[in-house]
Design a protein around this motif. Structure first.
Motif, mmCIF file in Angstrom:
data_model
loop_
_atom_site.group_PDB
_atom_site.id
_atom_site.type_symbol
_atom_site.label_atom_id
_atom_site.label_comp_id
_atom_site.label_asym_id
_atom_site.label_seq_id
_atom_site.Cartn_x
_atom_site.Cartn_y
_atom_site.Cartn_z
ATOM 1 N N ALA A 60 51.068 40.140 39.003
ATOM 2 C CA ALA A 60 49.842 39.336 39.022
ATOM 3 C C ALA A 60 50.008 38.055 38.221
ATOM 4 C CB ALA A 60 48.675 40.159 38.472
ATOM 5 N N ASN A 285 37.141 35.048 45.043
ATOM 6 C CA ASN A 285 38.409 34.527 44.532
ATOM 7 C C ASN A 285 38.647 33.088 44.976
ATOM 8 O OD1 ASN A 285 38.768 37.053 43.436
ATOM 9 N ND2 ASN A 285 40.130 37.756 45.054
ATOM 10 N N ASN A 289 39.278 30.503 42.123
ATOM 11 C CA ASN A 289 40.602 29.885 42.089
ATOM 12 C C ASN A 289 40.521 28.378 42.289
ATOM 13 O OD1 ASN A 289 41.354 32.530 41.854
ATOM 14 N ND2 ASN A 289 42.517 32.630 43.758
ATOM 15 N N SER A 292 39.220 26.928 39.003
ATOM 16 C CA SER A 292 40.249 26.900 37.964
ATOM 17 C C SER A 292 41.178 25.709 38.159
ATOM 18 C CB SER A 292 41.045 28.206 37.957
ATOM 19 O OG SER A 292 41.895 28.320 39.085
ATOM 20 N N ASP A 322 47.547 29.574 46.542
ATOM 21 C CA ASP A 322 46.999 30.710 45.804
ATOM 22 C C ASP A 322 45.927 31.401 46.635
ATOM 23 O OD1 ASP A 322 48.137 31.419 43.384
ATOM 24 O OD2 ASP A 322 47.264 29.713 42.326
ATOM 25 N N SER A 419 44.151 34.892 32.790
ATOM 26 C CA SER A 419 44.883 36.076 33.245
ATOM 27 C C SER A 419 44.395 36.495 34.614
ATOM 28 C CB SER A 419 44.719 37.229 32.249
ATOM 29 O OG SER A 419 43.357 37.616 32.136
ATOM 30 N N TRP A 420 45.272 37.216 35.318
ATOM 31 C CA TRP A 420 45.010 37.603 36.700
ATOM 32 C C TRP A 420 44.893 39.114 36.804
ATOM 33 C CZ3 TRP A 420 44.227 33.661 40.136
ATOM 34 C CH2 TRP A 420 44.618 32.387 39.706
ATOM 35 N N ARG A 421 43.959 39.572 37.627
ATOM 36 C CA ARG A 421 43.698 40.999 37.773
ATOM 37 C C ARG A 421 44.794 41.649 38.600
ATOM 38 N NH1 ARG A 421 38.986 41.123 40.702
ATOM 39 N NH2 ARG A 421 39.736 42.318 42.479
ATOM 40 N N ARG A 427 44.314 37.988 44.813
ATOM 41 C CA ARG A 427 44.750 37.012 43.820
ATOM 42 C C ARG A 427 43.491 36.614 43.061
ATOM 43 N NH1 ARG A 427 48.357 35.495 40.196
ATOM 44 N NH2 ARG A 427 48.720 33.247 40.053
ATOM 45 N N ALA A 428 43.202 37.348 41.986
ATOM 46 C CA ALA A 428 41.896 37.257 41.340
ATOM 47 C C ALA A 428 42.034 37.089 39.839
ATOM 48 C CB ALA A 428 41.078 38.514 41.637
ATOM 49 N N LEU A 429 41.327 36.123 39.298
ATOM 50 C CA LEU A 429 41.256 35.951 37.855
ATOM 51 C C LEU A 429 40.445 37.086 37.239
ATOM 52 C CD1 LEU A 429 40.549 32.133 37.881
ATOM 53 C CD2 LEU A 429 42.506 33.195 36.732
ATOM 54 N N THR A 430 40.848 37.510 36.035
ATOM 55 C CA THR A 430 40.029 38.492 35.328
ATOM 56 C C THR A 430 38.800 37.834 34.725
ATOM 57 O OG1 THR A 430 41.359 38.174 33.322
ATOM 58 C CG2 THR A 430 41.995 39.971 34.797
#
Length: 472
Positions: A60, A285, A289, A292, A322, A419-421, A427-430
């Protein structure tokens, strides 16, 4: 250090490699001198080596480094998607496009595969067969898909934008006065579900119930919590369908029920569930994304006050480099097949990595054709995303609304600290922590509290006609 987008990348930690040269000892090597007859599981050729685990935090954190390594197997590479559950991953663009458009060789029906893996495997919710458009082939698939595409055509684009603005404003109202927010949990993850609650015809007060249920399914820390969330989601769906069977409205549920294809109640429920499930995670996401990227790049940052790069640019960059679902499009070979240099046995699970295929020849920049629409993030062929335009309207409008009200919003941490889950598919940010100048209901000028663009349920029906029987 070798670029993660270039051939010859060193194997990431825990990956199989030849002792001599750091090249994967896998199907590409075994088949280099000719194609042997299929004689067993394709992963047997790397038995004794640890496979790339798509569900590990290391993957991840830096998936493109792993994609560069996996490409050394050839067009397909063996991977592990859950403990003890393996698959072949397509990393080649041409191979992915061929697979996605070849119904004669590949099936979406996972029932035979389900008998070969533990029923409680973590990936079963994503891959287990259901009577919906995602897990069926041929005429059955087309019958289900047509209900979805015909019904979404009745949602007018202008009305959809108005509903997104209204939903976005309601979320911004909750944190606008604080000056800080986790855009993932408080905005990106909630907005798609609130939109589905609205579009499928439930009153606004049920939106939080849907958000809580889906959140529990995604993040349930224990089996008991996951079971409780599943029960809550089932109860929500049953009440939704019950309401619409009793009284139709200008909403997707009513149009599903009334479609000329004549779905049973079970089939209607299945199409609602797959629409919400398949739409929620990718949309959340995509929004996060793209945000971000905008908030970590000065070229986008200036956009918030009129710069050169737009929200559409950020979304295109995400769709190419992404994708909100890094890999999915689960297919199963109808027969033993020699596919792009690798034998795949009948019934073997094959996934498509949209992210790897899109970036096969390097990261796609804004000036290298990212607006051409040729990425595979929406998949391709008969099972391509049925409503990509609606998804783009929702994501674009959500980001535009947020950055219009919070024009100085910025990341609260360096982008490198995001950080990524972990997970085999998304493809997901925590989290996406941000800060901004607080806004309040009583400040001068328009605010989200007094500038909603439309009611959540329009006074006049968007359409009352039944969907036509045209092929979707």
């Amino acid at each position: 250090m070798t670029s993660p987008y270039e051939p010859g990348a060193t194997p990431p930690p825990g990956c199989p490699a030849h002792a001599q040269g750091g090249v994967a000892a896998g199907p590409a090597d075994a088949l280099a001198q000719g194609a042997p007859a299929p004689g067993g599981h394709p992963l047997d050729q790397v038995e004794g080596h640890s496979l790339v685990r798509l569900y590990d935090p290391e993957f991840a954190a830096d998936p493109h480094r792993y994609y560069a390594y996996l490409r050394q197997y050839g067009a397909l590479a063996p991977v592990e998607i859950a403990t003890g559950v393996t698959a072949m991953l397509v990393t080649d663009y041409r191979a992915a496009l061929e697979l996605l458009n070849d119904e004669a060789t590949w099936s979406k029906d996972s029932r035979a595969w389900m008998e070969t893996v533990p029923p409680d495997t973590a990936v079963m919710p994503m891959l287990g067969w259901r009577p919906n458009a995602l897990f069926n082939d041929g005429d059955v698939h087309r019958r289900y898909r047509q209900v979805i595409t015909d019904s979404f055509r009745l949602v007018e684009p202008q009305e959809l934008r108005a509903r997104v603005r209204k939903t976005a404003d309601s979320l911004i109202q909750k944190f606008g006065a604080t000056g800080e927010v986790d855009l993932m949990s408080a905005y990106a993850q909630q907005l798609p579900l609130l939109m589905f609650n609205n579009l499928f015809g439930m009153p606004d007060e049920y939106g939080d119930q849907l958000v809580a249920a889906i959140g529990g399914l995604m993040d349930g820390a224990t089996p008991e919590e996951a079971a409780a969330a599943d029960a809550a989601f089932s109860a929500y769906i049953m009440e939704l369908v019950g309401r619409k069977k009793a009284q139709r409205g200008a909403d997707l549920t009513s149009w599903f029920l009334d479609h000329p294809n004549g779905l049973s109640d079970e089939e209607v429920v299945a199409q609602i569930v797959v629409t919400m499930a398949a739409g929620n995670e990718p949309l959340a996401n995509l929004i996060a994304n793209a945000l971000s990227r905008m908030l970590s790049d000065d070229r986008y940052y200036s956009t918030l006050s009129g710069g050169a790069l737009t929200v559409q640019d950020a979304i295109n960059q995400v769709l190419w480099n992404d994708p909100p679902m890094g890999q999915y499009s689960a297919h199963y070979a109808r027969r033993d097949v020699f596919f792009h240099g690798t034998w795949v046995r009948k019934g073997q699970l094959v996934l498509v990595s949209y992210a790897a295929a899109n970036t096969q020849f390097g990261e796609v920049s804004l000036d290298s054709g990212s607006g051409s629409g040729a990425h595979l993030t929406w998949a391709s062929g008969p099972h391509a995303c049925p409503v990509p335009r609606h998804a783009l309207v929702i994501a674009t409008t959500a980001i535009e609304r947020l950055t219009a009200w919070l024009s100085d919003i910025e990341l609260a941490v360096p982008v490198e600290e995001l950080s990524w889950r972990p997970g085999a598919f998304q493809r997901a940010l925590t989290a996406l922590p941000a800060r901004f100048t607080p806004i309040t209901p009583d400040q001068a000028g328009a605010t989200p509290w007094d500038n909603s663009s439309s009611p959540s349920t329009p006074p006049d029906p968007t359409s009352t006609r039944r969907p036509s029987a045209s092929v979707g």
